[in-house]
Design a protein around this motif. Structure first.
Motif, short mmCIF file in Angstrom:
data_model
loop_
_atom_site.label_atom_id
_atom_site.label_comp_id
_atom_site.label_asym_id
_atom_site.label_seq_id
_atom_site.Cartn_x
_atom_site.Cartn_y
_atom_site.Cartn_z
N MET A 163 8.00 -11.45 10.06
CA MET A 163 8.20 -10.38 11.05
C MET A 163 7.23 -9.23 10.80
O MET A 163 6.89 -8.93 9.67
CB MET A 163 9.62 -9.83 10.92
N LYS A 164 6.86 -8.59 11.87
CA LYS A 164 5.86 -7.53 11.78
C LYS A 164 6.51 -6.22 11.33
O LYS A 164 7.61 -5.89 11.74
CB LYS A 164 5.23 -7.31 13.15
N THR A 165 5.78 -5.53 10.51
CA THR A 165 6.24 -4.23 10.07
C THR A 165 5.66 -3.18 11.01
O THR A 165 4.45 -3.09 11.16
CB THR A 165 5.77 -3.95 8.64
N SER A 166 6.51 -2.40 11.61
CA SER A 166 6.02 -1.39 12.55
C SER A 166 5.56 -0.14 11.82
O SER A 166 5.95 0.12 10.68
CB SER A 166 7.12 -1.04 13.54
N ARG A 167 4.68 0.59 12.49
CA ARG A 167 4.23 1.88 11.97
C ARG A 167 5.41 2.76 11.61
O ARG A 167 5.43 3.42 10.57
CB ARG A 167 3.42 2.60 13.05
N GLU A 168 6.40 2.76 12.51
CA GLU A 168 7.56 3.63 12.32
C GLU A 168 8.32 3.31 11.04
O GLU A 168 8.75 4.22 10.31
CB GLU A 168 8.48 3.52 13.55
N GLU A 169 8.48 2.01 10.80
CA GLU A 169 9.18 1.59 9.57
C GLU A 169 8.45 2.09 8.34
O GLU A 169 9.07 2.57 7.38
CB GLU A 169 9.25 0.06 9.50
N LEU A 170 7.11 1.96 8.38
CA LEU A 170 6.32 2.42 7.23
C LEU A 170 6.47 3.92 7.03
O LEU A 170 6.61 4.39 5.90
CB LEU A 170 4.84 2.07 7.45
N LEU A 171 6.49 4.65 8.14
CA LEU A 171 6.67 6.10 8.04
C LEU A 171 8.03 6.44 7.46
O LEU A 171 8.17 7.36 6.66
CB LEU A 171 6.48 6.75 9.42
N ASP A 172 9.05 5.68 7.87
CA ASP A 172 10.39 5.90 7.34
C ASP A 172 10.41 5.74 5.82
O ASP A 172 10.87 6.62 5.09
CB ASP A 172 11.39 4.91 7.95
N LEU A 173 9.88 4.61 5.38
CA LEU A 173 9.85 4.32 3.95
C LEU A 173 9.01 5.35 3.21
O LEU A 173 9.39 5.85 2.14
CB LEU A 173 9.29 2.92 3.70
N GLY A 174 7.85 5.68 3.81
CA GLY A 174 6.96 6.65 3.19
C GLY A 174 7.60 8.02 3.07
O GLY A 174 7.49 8.67 2.03
N GLU A 175 8.30 8.42 4.11
CA GLU A 175 8.95 9.73 4.09
C GLU A 175 9.95 9.80 2.95
O GLU A 175 10.04 10.81 2.25
CB GLU A 175 9.64 10.00 5.43
N GLU A 176 10.68 8.71 2.77
CA GLU A 176 11.67 8.67 1.70
C GLU A 176 11.00 8.90 0.34
O GLU A 176 11.50 9.67 -0.48
CB GLU A 176 12.37 7.31 1.72
N ILE A 177 9.88 8.21 0.14
CA ILE A 177 9.17 8.35 -1.13
C ILE A 177 8.62 9.76 -1.30
O ILE A 177 8.75 10.36 -2.36
CB ILE A 177 8.03 7.32 -1.24
N VAL A 178 8.02 10.29 -0.24
CA VAL A 178 7.43 11.62 -0.32
C VAL A 178 8.50 12.67 -0.64
O VAL A 178 8.28 13.56 -1.46
CB VAL A 178 6.70 12.00 0.99
N CYS A 179 9.67 12.53 -0.01
CA CYS A 179 10.75 13.49 -0.26
C CYS A 179 11.22 13.43 -1.71
O CYS A 179 11.67 14.42 -2.27
CB CYS A 179 11.93 13.24 0.67
N ARG A 180 11.10 12.26 -2.31
CA ARG A 180 11.56 12.09 -3.68
C ARG A 180 10.46 12.41 -4.69
O ARG A 180 10.71 13.03 -5.72
CB ARG A 180 12.02 10.64 -3.89
N GLN A 181 9.24 11.95 -4.39
CA GLN A 181 8.15 12.04 -5.37
C GLN A 181 7.06 13.03 -5.01
O GLN A 181 6.11 13.19 -5.76
CB GLN A 181 7.49 10.66 -5.55
N GLY A 182 7.13 13.61 -3.83
CA GLY A 182 6.05 14.48 -3.38
C GLY A 182 4.92 13.67 -2.80
O GLY A 182 4.86 12.45 -2.99
N PHE A 183 4.02 14.35 -2.09
CA PHE A 183 2.93 13.62 -1.44
C PHE A 183 1.94 13.09 -2.48
O PHE A 183 1.41 11.99 -2.34
CB PHE A 183 2.21 14.52 -0.44
N GLY A 184 1.73 13.84 -3.53
CA GLY A 184 0.84 13.40 -4.58
C GLY A 184 1.40 12.21 -5.34
O GLY A 184 0.65 11.33 -5.76
#
Lengths: 189, 189
Positions: free
Chosen positions: B1-22
Motif C-alpha cells: 500500500m502507498k504511503t501518503s504525504r499526509e501520513e508521513l507528515l503525521d508521523l514526522g510531526e509526532e517525532i518533531v514534537c518529541r525530539q525537536g526538528f534537529g
DNA sequence: GCGTCCCTACCTAGTGGTAGGTTTCTCCTG
DNA sequence: CAGGAGAAACCTACCACTAGGTAGGGACGC
C-alpha cells in the motif's frame, strides 16, 4: 597557554544558548577554544560530562544569585526586574536564550544527572521569583493577587515563553512585549 | 500500500514534537513509516522541504481553528480552555510538546520559509487567545485588566513556558501548575 | 619522573542526499 | 476489456560529511 575548564565551559555555554545542547558539538567548541577536538575530551571525557558540568555550574550560579537576592534590600519590583534582566541578556544576542531555557527546550538533554540539575535550577528560579513577588507585595511595588508560589510559576513560565518568542522572531522586542503585563503590574503602584 | 504525504507528515510531526526538528531524522521517519529512507526523499526532497510542509500544514490548521473559534458562541472561558487544551495534549505523551513550541524552541530550524510560517502561526495563536480574552471580558468569565493584545501575548508566553516546564520535568502536572493562575482568573467569576 | 595538556590519526555510527533500477498504480487507447 | 505507456512509489547501494569517542605519543612544568 593552557585552556582552563572554566574557559571551555564559558565558550560552550555560549554555543549551547545559541544552538541548543544538541546543536553544540565538540568540534565547534574546539574551534572556538583554539585547540583540537580530542583535547576537549581530555577535560570532559564525554559530551554528557560537559553537559553535567555546565549544569552544575549553572545550578551553583543560580543558588548564589538566590542567596544574594535574599540579602538584597531593594524594593520588590527592583528585585523582579533584576531577575528578568538576567534572563533577558541571553536574548540580546540574536537567537540566543538563557541556559536554563535552552536546556529545558532541548530534547537532546537525556542524561539523568543533567536533567536533575536542570530541574533543581528551575525550582530555585521559581523560589527566586516567589521571593521577589513576596517582597513586592509587602512593599506595594508589585500587584500580586493570589497564592505566591502559583504566581511565581506563572511568571517563570511567562519569562521562558518570552524567550521563545524572542528567539522564534529573532527580535528581542518580542521578549519585552510578552512581559509587558508584568511591567504594568509593577508600575501600577 | 502507498504511503501518503499526509501520513508521513503525521508521523514526522509526532517525532518533531518529541525530539525537536534537529533530533528528527529521515532514517527514524522511514523506520516508523515502514519504508526506506530514500523513499522519504521522493516525497520530500530535502529535510527543509519536510519542515516547510509540516509548518504549512500547521499554519492552515491553526487558521482553520481560528475561524472555527470566531463562530463559536460559547463563553470566553470555554474558548480559552479549549485553546489551552489543544496545546496541552502534546504534553500528555511524555516529553512531547506542541509543534509550534517544538519548532520555536529548536535552533535547528533555519529555513527562512519555515521560520516565516512559524511566526505566522504564532501570531494567529495570539489573535486566537486575544479573541477568547475579548469574549471572556465581555461575558465576565475571564478577568482581563489591561490591553487585550498585551494580555494575549502574556498568556501565549505563559502557555509556551508551561509546555517547557512539563517537558523539563517529564510531568504533565507541571503544565497545569504553571497555568493555575489562568484557571483562577476564569473561576473568579 | 610524573601528571597535565595537547597533539595527530583514526574509528564507528549516523546524517542528509543522490543515482539508477524495479514495482505498482492509473489511465488512455485500440 | 486488454494492454501498454508513463507516472508515482519504492527499492538497493552508495556518496560526502559530521558526530562523539579512542589510541598513543610529544611538550612542558613541578
Amino acid at each position: 597557554m593552557k585552556t582552563s575548564r572554566e574557559e571551555l565551559l564559558d565558550l560552550g555555554e555560549e554555543i549551547v544558548c545559541r544552538q541548543g545542547f544538541g546543536g553544540f558539538s565538540y568540534g565547534a567548541l574546539a574551534d572556538r577554544a583554539g585547540i583540537r577536538k580530542a583535547s576537549i575530551h581530555h577535560h570532559f571525557p564525554s559530551k554528557s560530562d560537559f553537559g553535567r558540568a555546565l549544569m552544575n555550574r549553572c545550578v551553583r550560579r543560580v543558588e548564589r544569585a538566590f542567596e544574594a537576592l535574599e540579602t538584597d534590600r531593594r524594593r520588590g519590583s527592583a528585585l523582579l526586574r533584576s531577575v528578568i534582566q538576567t534572563r533577558r541578556t541571553g536574548c540580546a544576542h540574536s537567537g540566543a536564550v538563557d541556559l536554563v531555557t535552552a536546556m529545558s527546550a532541548d530534547p537532546a538533554v537525556t542524561d539523568p544527572a543533567t536533567r536533575e540539575g536542570l530541574a533543581s535550577a528551575r525550582e530555585t528560579l521559581v523560589r527566586h521569583i516567589a521571593h521577589a513577588l513576596q517582597v513586592g507585595r509587602r512593599d506595594r511595588t508589585i500587584a500580586v493577587a493570589g497564592d505566591i508560589e502559583e504566581e511565581a510559576r506563572a511568571v517563570f513560565a511567562q519569562i521562558a515563553g518570552a524567550e521563545l518568542a524572542a528567539r522564534a522572531s529573532g527580535n528581542v522586542a518580542e521578549f519585552d512585549r510578552a512581559l509587558a503585563t508584568l511591567d504594568r503590574r509593577m508600575s501600577a503602584y
